[in-house]
Design an enzyme around this catalytic site. Structure first.
Site, PDB file in Angstrom:
ATOM      1  N   ASP A 114       0.982  -1.325   0.179  1.00 42.77           N
ATOM      2  CA  ASP A 114       0.084   0.262  -0.046  1.00 42.77           C
ATOM      3  C   ASP A 114       0.880   1.440   0.457  1.00 42.77           C
ATOM      4  O   ASP A 114       2.263   1.092   0.322  1.00 42.77           O
ATOM      5  CB  ASP A 114      -0.984  -0.121   1.364  1.00 42.77           C
ATOM      6  CG  ASP A 114      -2.150   0.724   1.057  1.00 42.77           C
ATOM      7  OD1 ASP A 114      -3.042   0.727   1.929  1.00 42.77           O
ATOM      8  OD2 ASP A 114      -1.768   0.987   0.018  1.00 42.77           O
TER       9      ASP A 114
HETATM   10  C1  GLC Z   1      -4.363   3.968  -0.270  1.00 41.56           C
HETATM   11  C2  GLC Z   1      -5.093   3.164  -0.180  1.00 41.56           C
HETATM   12  C3  GLC Z   1      -5.485   1.964  -1.259  1.00 41.56           C
HETATM   13  C4  GLC Z   1      -4.911   2.950  -2.606  1.00 41.56           C
HETATM   14  C5  GLC Z   1      -3.840   3.362  -1.972  1.00 41.56           C
HETATM   15  C6  GLC Z   1      -2.976   4.379  -3.959  1.00 41.56           C
HETATM   16  O1  GLC Z   1      -4.048   4.645   0.805  1.00 41.56           O
HETATM   17  O2  GLC Z   1      -5.445   2.276   1.008  1.00 41.56           O
HETATM   18  O3  GLC Z   1      -6.603   1.621  -1.779  1.00 41.56           O
HETATM   19  O4  GLC Z   1      -4.624   2.074  -3.850  1.00 41.56           O
HETATM   20  O5  GLC Z   1      -3.285   4.526  -1.595  1.00 41.56           O
HETATM   21  O6  GLC Z   1      -4.556   6.115  -3.843  1.00 41.56           O
END
Ligand code: GLC
Length: 527
Positions: free
Chosen positions: A220
Site C-alpha cells: 500500500d
Molecule cells: C491508499 C489506499 C489504497 C490505495 C492506495 C493508492 O492509501 O489504502 O487502497 O489503492 O493508497 O491510492
C-alpha cells in the site's frame, strides 16, 4: 524470450530502481523496460495528476453493489471501469477491496463488499474477472486484516488462526484461486506482530506456497517499514517510491542476497510484460451509463413497505436536498470525479411525474434551517412525502472511522415533524453503511439506495413507480445500536494492538449465535 529473462542483463543498480515506483502512479523507468501506470478504483477510475482529476463515470460503491448479490452485475461493473483504464492506458486498477466488515463503524466499509467471507470472495472474484476480461489487471486489497481506519499505519491485528483463515484471509483466497488477479496489495497494519508489508507468513508461506499465487505483490502507498525485510518476506514492488541507496549498500554488505532481489524483479517484469500489451481504446459513454444505471438499480433494497409503494401517479411531495444532489460515493482514494450531478428531481420531471420539491435541510449540516424546515412541513400536510436522508459526505471515508451510526439531527428532526402532518412518508437512504433506524416506525416505506454512483436515480424512480421490482438484499447486518457488536470490545481504540477476541463471530455469525436483536438481518430485502 520473456521480459523476465532480461533480468540477467540488468545491473544491480537497475534491479534496485525497478523494485520501487517512479511516482505516485507509475513503475520505474529503466532503459527499454516498459513502464506501467496503476490507479485507484474501485468505483471508477480515479486518475488525478498535477492536481487535476479526470472525470469518469462514477459507479456504485462496493458496499452498495454487494446488495445486488449478482456476480454478473459486479463483473459488468469491473469490465466497464477497466474500459476507463484502457482509455487512459492505465494497466492496473487498484481494486477491489475485499476486507471483512468486522465493525459497522469502519470508515472504509463502503469500499468493501460484506461481513461474510464467501460473499466478499465471490463478488471480489467477479469484479477481478470483469476487469481482467479486457486485458487490464486488477489488484485485490488490502492483504490482510485491515478492518479499521483508526491508526491503520501502525495497528497490529491480533487474530487467532481459525478466524484469520476462515474469516479474514478467506475472501482473498477465493479471489486469488478463482480470478488470478495480476496483483495483491498488502495492508498498512501488522498481523499478529508483523507488518503486512514484511509478513513472510502472509506474502510467501500462504500466498505463494499454499495458494500458488504467481502474480505481483505491491505495498500500500508508503506502507513499507523496512524494505530489506519486505523483500525477504516476498513484497515485490514498493509504491509509490522507496529507498535505493540503503538497498544497494545492503547487497554490497551481503545483508540482502541479489537472488532475493531477483525474485521480486522477476514478478515485476512479468507484470510489466502483461502491462505492455495494453492498447489505448475509445470508451463508449452510453455503455458506461447503461451499466452504471443497471447495477445501481439492482442494488436497491426495500427495507419496509406497508403497501404505499409502488406510487400511483398521484401527486407527491419530495423533501430533502439529497433528492436533487444525490450522495453517490465516499471519500478518500476511491472518490471519483463524476461527469454529472445525479438528481431524482430531474428524473421525476423527465418521467412526467406530478410532484413538488422542498430541500428541507442543508446538505452536510447538522443544523436545522428553519425556513427550509417550515416550508417543507407547511407543504406536506395530508400529503404523501418522499423523504431523502443521508450521512454527511465526510462520514464515510478512508483514514478514519465513523463515530456513530446517527443520521444528521436536522434530518431526524424534520422527519419527526413531517410524521405529524404527512399522510404517508417514504424514506430513501443514501448511505454506504448501516445507519441508526430508530425512526423507522415513522416511515410507511424505506428504500436503501446506497451510494449509488452518478446514475442511481433512474433505477430508483422506476422502483418508486413500480416499473422495476426492488431486488437488493443486505450484504451486511444492520445492528440496532453500536454497542451490540462482538467487536465493540476492541475497535478503533487509541492503541497498537487490536485484539480480535470475537474470533469468527463477526456479523451474522455473532448476532445469530448470541441471539442479539438487530434492525435488519444479513440477506434481508423485500420486493
Ligand atoms: C491508499 C489506499 C489504497 C490505495 C492506495 C493508492 O492509501 O489504502 O487502497 O489503492 O493508497 O491510492
Amino acid at each position: 524470450m520473456s521480459l523476465s529473462d532480461k533480468i540477467n542483463e540488468l545491473t544491480i543498480e537497475q534491479k534496485i530502481i525497478l523494485q520501487t515506483g517512479k511516482d505516485i502512479l507509475r513503475t520505474a523507468k529503466i532503459a527499454e523496460i516498459p513502464q506501467a501506470m496503476m490507479v485507484d478504483g474501485p468505483h471508477g477510475l480515479r486518475l488525478c495528476e498535477n492536481g487535476k482529476t479526470t472525470p469518469q463515470v462514477a459507479f456504485p460503491s462496493l458496499s452498495t453493489i454487494a446488495n445486488s448479490w449478482n456476480r454478473e452485475a459486479v463483473w459488468k461493473m469491473g469490465e466497464a471501469i477497466a474500459r476507463q483504464c484502457q482509455k487512459q492506458t492505465v494497466a492496473l486498477l487498484l481494486a477491489p477491496g475485499v476486507n471483512i466488515k468486522r465493525h459497522v463503524l469502519c470508515g472504509r466499509n463502503f469500499e468493501y463488499f460484506s461481513e461474510d467471507p464467501f460473499l466478499a470472495g465471490e463478488l471480489g472474484a467477479a469484479y477481478v474477472m470483469g476487469v481482467q476480461s479486457t486485458g487490464i489487471g486488477a489488484c485485490v486489497k488490502h492483504f490482510a486484516a485491515n478492518n479499521q481506519e483508526s491508526g491503520r499505519l501502525a495497528t497490529n491485528s491480533v487474530i487467532d488462526e481459525k478466524a484469520l483463515r476462515e474469516i479474514y484471509l478467506a475472501p482473498f483466497e477465493r479471489v486469488i484461486k478463482k480470478a488470478k488477479p495480476w496483483a495483491v496489495m498488502c495492508s498498512y497494519n501488522a498481523v499478529n506482530g508483523e507488518y503486512s508489508s514484511q509478513n513472510k507468513k502472509l506474502l510467501t508461506d500462504i500466498l505463494r506456497k499454499e495458494w500458488d499465487y504467481e502474480g505481483l505483490t505491491i505495498s500500500d502507498w508508503w506502507s513499507v517499514d523496512d524494505r530489506i525485510e519486505s523483500i525477504k518476506a516476498g513484497l515485490d514492488l514498493e509504491m509509490p517510491r522507496g529507498e535505493t541507496r540503503k538497498l544497494l549498500n545492503a547487497v554490497k554488505e551481503n545483508k540482502l542476497a541479489e537472488a532475493e532481489l531477483d525474485t521480486c524483479c522477476r514478478h515485476i517484469l512479468d507484470f510489466l510484460e502483461k502491462a505492455d500489451k495494453i492498447t489505448q481504446t475509445k470508451i463508449d459513454p452510453d455503455g458506461q451509463k447503461k451499466v452504471a444505471a443497471e447495477v445501481a438499480a439492482e442494488s436497491v433494497v426495500l427495507l419496509k413497505n406497508d403497501g404505499i409503494l409502488p406510487f400511483t401517479d398521484d401527486h407527491i411531495v419530495v423533501v430533502g436536498s439529497y433528492a436533487d444532489t444525490c450522495r453517490i460515493g465516499g471519500k478518500g482514494s476511491s472518490e471519483v470525479k463524476p461527469l454529472q450531478k445525479d438528481s431524482v428531481i430531474k428524473q421525476l420531471k423527465s418521467a412526467g411525474k406530478s410532484f413538488e420539491y422542498y430541500p428541507g435541510y442543508i446538505i452536510n449540516s447538522e443544523k436545522t434551517n428553519r425556513r427550509y424546515e417550515s416550508e417543507a412541513i407547511n407543504n406536506s400536510k395530508g400529503k404523501t412525502v418522499l423523504f431523502f436522508m443521508a450521512d454527511p459526505d465526510l462520514s464515510e471515508a478512508e483514514s478514519y472511522d465513523r463515530e456513530n451510526m446517527s443520521l444528521p439531527l436536522c434530518q431526524l428532526r424534520l422527519l419527526n415533524k413531517l410524521s405529524l402532518v404527512a399522510k404517508n412518508i417514504v424514506v430513501v437512504l443514501q448511505c454506504g453503511a448501516p445507519v441508526d433506524c430508530a425512526w423507522s416506525k415513522m416511515a410507511n416505506a424505506i428504500l436503501l439506495q446506497g451510494l449509488a454512483g452518478e446514475y442511481g436515480s433512474e433505477g430508483l424512480t422506476k422502483i418508486l413507480y413500480g416499473e422495476l421490482s426492488p431486488s437488493g438484499k443486505l450484504a451486511e447486518t444492520w445492528p440496532l445500536t453500536i454497542g451490540s457488536q462482538a467487536s465493540d470490545s476492541d475497535f478503533a481504540q487509541k492503541k497498537r494492538n487490536v485484539f480480535y477476541k470475537e474470533s469468527i463471530y463477526v456479523g451474522y455469525r455473532y448476532f445469530d449465535s448470541a441471539r442479539i436483536r438487530i434492525a435488519f438481518p444479513f440477506g434481508f430485502g423485500l420486493s
